[in-house]
Design a protein around this motif. Sequence first.
Motif, PDB file in Angstrom:
ATOM      1  N   THR A 161       9.170  35.194  60.798  1.00  0.00           N
ATOM      2  CA  THR A 161       8.095  34.229  60.559  1.00  0.00           C
ATOM      3  C   THR A 161       7.302  34.607  59.312  1.00  0.00           C
ATOM      4  OG1 THR A 161       6.791  35.466  62.191  1.00  0.00           O
ATOM      5  CG2 THR A 161       7.846  33.438  62.929  1.00  0.00           C
ATOM      6  N   MET A 162       7.364  35.869  58.874  1.00  0.00           N
ATOM      7  CA  MET A 162       6.728  36.254  57.612  1.00  0.00           C
ATOM      8  C   MET A 162       7.392  35.542  56.437  1.00  0.00           C
ATOM      9  SD  MET A 162       6.674  38.766  59.941  1.00  0.00           S
ATOM     10  CE  MET A 162       5.692  40.096  60.611  1.00  0.00           C
ATOM     11  N   GLU A 163       8.724  35.417  56.494  1.00  0.00           N
ATOM     12  CA  GLU A 163       9.446  34.697  55.451  1.00  0.00           C
ATOM     13  C   GLU A 163       8.949  33.257  55.369  1.00  0.00           C
ATOM     14  OE1 GLU A 163      14.039  33.385  54.277  1.00  0.00           O
ATOM     15  OE2 GLU A 163      13.549  34.014  56.323  1.00  0.00           O
ATOM     16  N   GLN A 164       8.830  32.601  56.512  1.00  0.00           N
ATOM     17  CA  GLN A 164       8.358  31.218  56.541  1.00  0.00           C
ATOM     18  C   GLN A 164       6.934  31.110  56.006  1.00  0.00           C
ATOM     19  OE1 GLN A 164       8.799  29.825  60.582  1.00  0.00           O
ATOM     20  NE2 GLN A 164      10.884  30.601  60.737  1.00  0.00           N
ATOM     21  N   VAL A 166       5.304  33.061  53.806  1.00  0.00           N
ATOM     22  CA  VAL A 166       5.237  33.213  52.346  1.00  0.00           C
ATOM     23  C   VAL A 166       5.775  31.958  51.662  1.00  0.00           C
ATOM     24  CG1 VAL A 166       6.061  34.542  50.370  1.00  0.00           C
ATOM     25  CG2 VAL A 166       5.345  35.730  52.445  1.00  0.00           C
ATOM     26  N   GLN A 167       6.882  31.421  52.168  1.00  0.00           N
ATOM     27  CA  GLN A 167       7.455  30.208  51.586  1.00  0.00           C
ATOM     28  C   GLN A 167       6.466  29.047  51.583  1.00  0.00           C
ATOM     29  OE1 GLN A 167      11.101  30.058  54.102  1.00  0.00           O
ATOM     30  NE2 GLN A 167      12.184  29.701  52.191  1.00  0.00           N
ATOM     31  N   GLN A 168       5.699  28.929  52.657  1.00  0.00           N
ATOM     32  CA  GLN A 168       4.827  27.775  52.835  1.00  0.00           C
ATOM     33  C   GLN A 168       3.422  27.970  52.253  1.00  0.00           C
ATOM     34  OE1 GLN A 168       4.898  27.084  57.063  1.00  0.00           O
ATOM     35  NE2 GLN A 168       7.109  26.680  57.094  1.00  0.00           N
ATOM     36  N   ASN A 169       2.971  29.227  52.127  1.00  0.00           N
ATOM     37  CA  ASN A 169       1.574  29.460  51.776  1.00  0.00           C
ATOM     38  C   ASN A 169       1.361  30.224  50.469  1.00  0.00           C
ATOM     39  OD1 ASN A 169      -0.046  28.605  54.402  1.00  0.00           O
ATOM     40  ND2 ASN A 169       1.797  29.695  55.080  1.00  0.00           N
ATOM     41  N   LEU A 170       2.371  30.935  50.001  1.00  0.00           N
ATOM     42  CA  LEU A 170       2.259  31.660  48.732  1.00  0.00           C
ATOM     43  C   LEU A 170       3.384  31.168  47.830  1.00  0.00           C
ATOM     44  CD1 LEU A 170       1.533  35.215  50.219  1.00  0.00           C
ATOM     45  CD2 LEU A 170      -0.139  33.565  49.333  1.00  0.00           C
ATOM     46  N   THR A 171       3.307  29.898  47.506  1.00  0.00           N
ATOM     47  CA  THR A 171       4.435  29.209  46.877  1.00  0.00           C
ATOM     48  C   THR A 171       4.705  29.654  45.442  1.00  0.00           C
ATOM     49  OG1 THR A 171       2.952  27.397  46.228  1.00  0.00           O
ATOM     50  CG2 THR A 171       4.120  27.183  48.323  1.00  0.00           C
ATOM     51  N   LYS A 172       3.720  30.217  44.761  1.00  0.00           N
ATOM     52  CA  LYS A 172       3.906  30.660  43.383  1.00  0.00           C
ATOM     53  C   LYS A 172       4.526  32.056  43.308  1.00  0.00           C
ATOM     54  CE  LYS A 172      -0.130  28.042  41.793  1.00  0.00           C
ATOM     55  NZ  LYS A 172      -1.495  28.165  41.200  1.00  0.00           N
ATOM     56  N   ALA A 173       4.358  32.832  44.363  1.00  0.00           N
ATOM     57  CA  ALA A 173       4.859  34.210  44.353  1.00  0.00           C
ATOM     58  C   ALA A 173       6.388  34.227  44.337  1.00  0.00           C
ATOM     59  CB  ALA A 173       4.336  34.967  45.566  1.00  0.00           C
ATOM     60  N   THR A 174       6.927  35.303  43.823  1.00  0.00           N
ATOM     61  CA  THR A 174       8.373  35.512  43.832  1.00  0.00           C
ATOM     62  C   THR A 174       8.766  36.137  45.161  1.00  0.00           C
ATOM     63  OG1 THR A 174       8.389  35.833  41.439  1.00  0.00           O
ATOM     64  CG2 THR A 174      10.303  36.632  42.667  1.00  0.00           C
ATOM     65  N   LEU A 175       9.714  35.527  45.847  1.00  0.00           N
ATOM     66  CA  LEU A 175      10.097  35.974  47.182  1.00  0.00           C
ATOM     67  C   LEU A 175      11.373  36.816  47.111  1.00  0.00           C
ATOM     68  CD1 LEU A 175       9.405  35.740  50.222  1.00  0.00           C
ATOM     69  CD2 LEU A 175      10.850  33.710  50.295  1.00  0.00           C
ATOM     70  N   ARG A 176      11.328  38.010  47.684  1.00  0.00           N
ATOM     71  CA  ARG A 176      12.514  38.867  47.764  1.00  0.00           C
ATOM     72  C   ARG A 176      12.874  39.037  49.240  1.00  0.00           C
ATOM     73  NH1 ARG A 176      15.051  42.754  44.403  1.00  0.00           N
ATOM     74  NH2 ARG A 176      16.192  44.361  45.556  1.00  0.00           N
ATOM     75  N   ARG A 177      13.996  38.440  49.629  1.00  0.00           N
ATOM     76  CA  ARG A 177      14.435  38.511  51.018  1.00  0.00           C
ATOM     77  C   ARG A 177      15.320  39.737  51.219  1.00  0.00           C
ATOM     78  NH1 ARG A 177      14.560  33.186  49.447  1.00  0.00           N
ATOM     79  NH2 ARG A 177      13.481  31.694  50.804  1.00  0.00           N
ATOM     80  N   VAL A 178      15.086  40.409  52.330  1.00  0.00           N
ATOM     81  CA  VAL A 178      15.854  41.603  52.680  1.00  0.00           C
ATOM     82  C   VAL A 178      16.549  41.341  54.003  1.00  0.00           C
ATOM     83  CG1 VAL A 178      15.734  44.077  53.157  1.00  0.00           C
ATOM     84  CG2 VAL A 178      14.159  43.054  51.515  1.00  0.00           C
ATOM     85  N   GLU A 179      17.816  41.704  54.077  1.00  0.00           N
ATOM     86  CA  GLU A 179      18.592  41.455  55.283  1.00  0.00           C
ATOM     87  C   GLU A 179      18.700  42.723  56.121  1.00  0.00           C
ATOM     88  OE1 GLU A 179      22.852  39.351  56.523  1.00  0.00           O
ATOM     89  OE2 GLU A 179      22.112  39.302  54.462  1.00  0.00           O
ATOM     90  N   SER A 180      18.477  42.594  57.430  1.00  0.00           N
ATOM     91  CA  SER A 180      18.595  43.726  58.339  1.00  0.00           C
ATOM     92  C   SER A 180      19.998  44.319  58.244  1.00  0.00           C
ATOM     93  CB  SER A 180      18.307  43.284  59.778  1.00  0.00           C
ATOM     94  OG  SER A 180      16.987  42.784  59.873  1.00  0.00           O
ATOM     95  N   PRO A 181      20.121  45.659  58.402  1.00  0.00           N
ATOM     96  CA  PRO A 181      19.123  46.598  58.906  1.00  0.00           C
ATOM     97  C   PRO A 181      18.143  47.117  57.873  1.00  0.00           C
ATOM     98  CG  PRO A 181      21.170  47.752  58.567  1.00  0.00           C
ATOM     99  CD  PRO A 181      21.454  46.300  58.253  1.00  0.00           C
ATOM    100  N   ALA A 182      18.263  46.717  56.608  1.00  0.00           N
ATOM    101  CA  ALA A 182      17.246  47.097  55.623  1.00  0.00           C
ATOM    102  C   ALA A 182      15.921  46.427  55.983  1.00  0.00           C
ATOM    103  CB  ALA A 182      17.687  46.681  54.221  1.00  0.00           C
ATOM    104  N   ARG A 183      14.814  47.031  55.554  1.00  0.00           N
ATOM    105  CA  ARG A 183      13.506  46.469  55.845  1.00  0.00           C
ATOM    106  C   ARG A 183      12.728  46.231  54.567  1.00  0.00           C
ATOM    107  NH1 ARG A 183      10.874  46.200  60.454  1.00  0.00           N
ATOM    108  NH2 ARG A 183       9.754  44.744  59.097  1.00  0.00           N
TER     109      ARG A 183
END
Length: 267
Positions: A161-164, A166-183
């Motif tokens: 839900t953190m991903e969602q 940032v996508q919806q509320n910090l739209t100008k920021a650059t998003l870096r998604r990390v896939e488990s098991p990395a954090r």
Amino acid sequence: MINRRLLAALAIGVPALGVVSPAKAQLVTKSRLKVIQETNTLRIGTTGDFNPMSFRTPGSPTYEGHEIDCANLLAADLGVKPVFVATDWKSLISGLTADQYDIVMTGTSMSASRAIAATFVDSWGRNAFIPVVQKKDAAKFHDWADLDQSSVTIGVNLGTTMEQFVQQNLTKATLRRVESPARDWQELLGGRVDATMSSLIEAAALTREYPQLVELFVDQPRNPIPMAFLIPQGDPIWLAFLNNWTTLRRAGGQFDMLAKKWGLAVA
């Protein structure tokens, strides 16, 4: 031994077969609650990467945390054996629909997207989001608006839900998604992101373990959101049991005691 007094109390509100329509009778007779009791096994899906909710000490095969204590308590009240099934955030729902586990207990917060494909049990508490940064960078961020810049890279874990948020509320920021098991916080420690979007629950544990990190805007958390266990759709008996169990355990103070034990900032 089954806690018969508790089970009897929980049975209140579970539909009796005599008042269920023929169309629903097949669903009731196949309740997951009955299967769990017959197999003497409760299968719990958990990620093991969310300290202090569900985690493992390096080198140890045993899960620990708030949600693990909840799972053990639930299994004890059912009089069955808890079996923990490893999963990750992006696979929580697919694991439920594939019948890999009976319940998710790993620190899930409610969201509309998850509710489309799975069912939430009544909430046991609330959480909210805050950013975490390296201490040396804390002076760069005076408020939430300072995060919402194209020059700021925010790390999040895929499927959370953190991903969602940032996508919806910090739209100008650059998003870096990390896939488990990395954090995502590993990206922060490595200097590959400027911040991670965390929760009041996890951020407190992270900053205790890694003193070079700091929480921001603790007095201005965003996105207050209910926390709840997650189960497959289509089983009203299993859902009614768990809703009643959660209500009784909250009334009995068990969730408050576990929150205190694990240092959770929840309401």
